[in-house]
Design a protein around this motif. Sequence first.
Motif, PDB file in Angstrom:
ATOM      1  N   GLU A  14      46.699  32.165  41.126  1.00 33.57           N
ATOM      2  CA  GLU A  14      46.387  33.395  41.852  1.00 33.57           C
ATOM      3  C   GLU A  14      47.431  34.477  41.653  1.00 33.57           C
ATOM      4  O   GLU A  14      47.130  35.577  41.239  1.00 33.57           O
ATOM      5  N   LYS A  15      48.680  34.133  42.011  1.00 39.45           N
ATOM      6  CA  LYS A  15      49.738  35.137  41.949  1.00 39.45           C
ATOM      7  C   LYS A  15      51.097  34.469  41.969  1.00 39.45           C
ATOM      8  O   LYS A  15      51.213  33.273  42.238  1.00 39.45           O
ATOM      9  N   GLU A  29      49.812  39.716  40.362  1.00 38.66           N
ATOM     10  CA  GLU A  29      48.453  39.245  40.640  1.00 38.66           C
ATOM     11  C   GLU A  29      47.863  38.739  39.329  1.00 38.66           C
ATOM     12  O   GLU A  29      47.792  39.483  38.352  1.00 38.66           O
TER      13      GLU A  29
END
Length: 122
Positions: A14-15, A29
Amino acid sequence: LYIEFTRPINLELEKINFRINDEIIGIIEINKNLNDLENFAEPYIDEKTKEKSIRKIYLVQNDFLKILGKKNEKYKVGTGTIEGRFYIDIYIKDLKTNKTFIIKRDNIHIYYESAGIKLFSM
């Protein structure tokens, strides 16, 4: 960021948060399935178990340089100017359960050289 797994998995990168102490100084991100990341080497086959390790990579250098500055001018991490420790938090989402878990890396060493930044985690 190097990732290895033994079979295709349904996880998403995801990040990544970059932190000094408890302050988030930058976020990348990503939102990519681990299976879709770039290969960084040929798969490795364990001689004992015969399991094949799939090796993936996600490069963070350019994002990292945007956060700290090309010459570490924004936060001066590792120069004695800033007090505290440098951390990264890697967020991985299980796409089957929709749950996110966090891998916290807190032993980060940063070196700036003429060829660019080097980031090590132990």
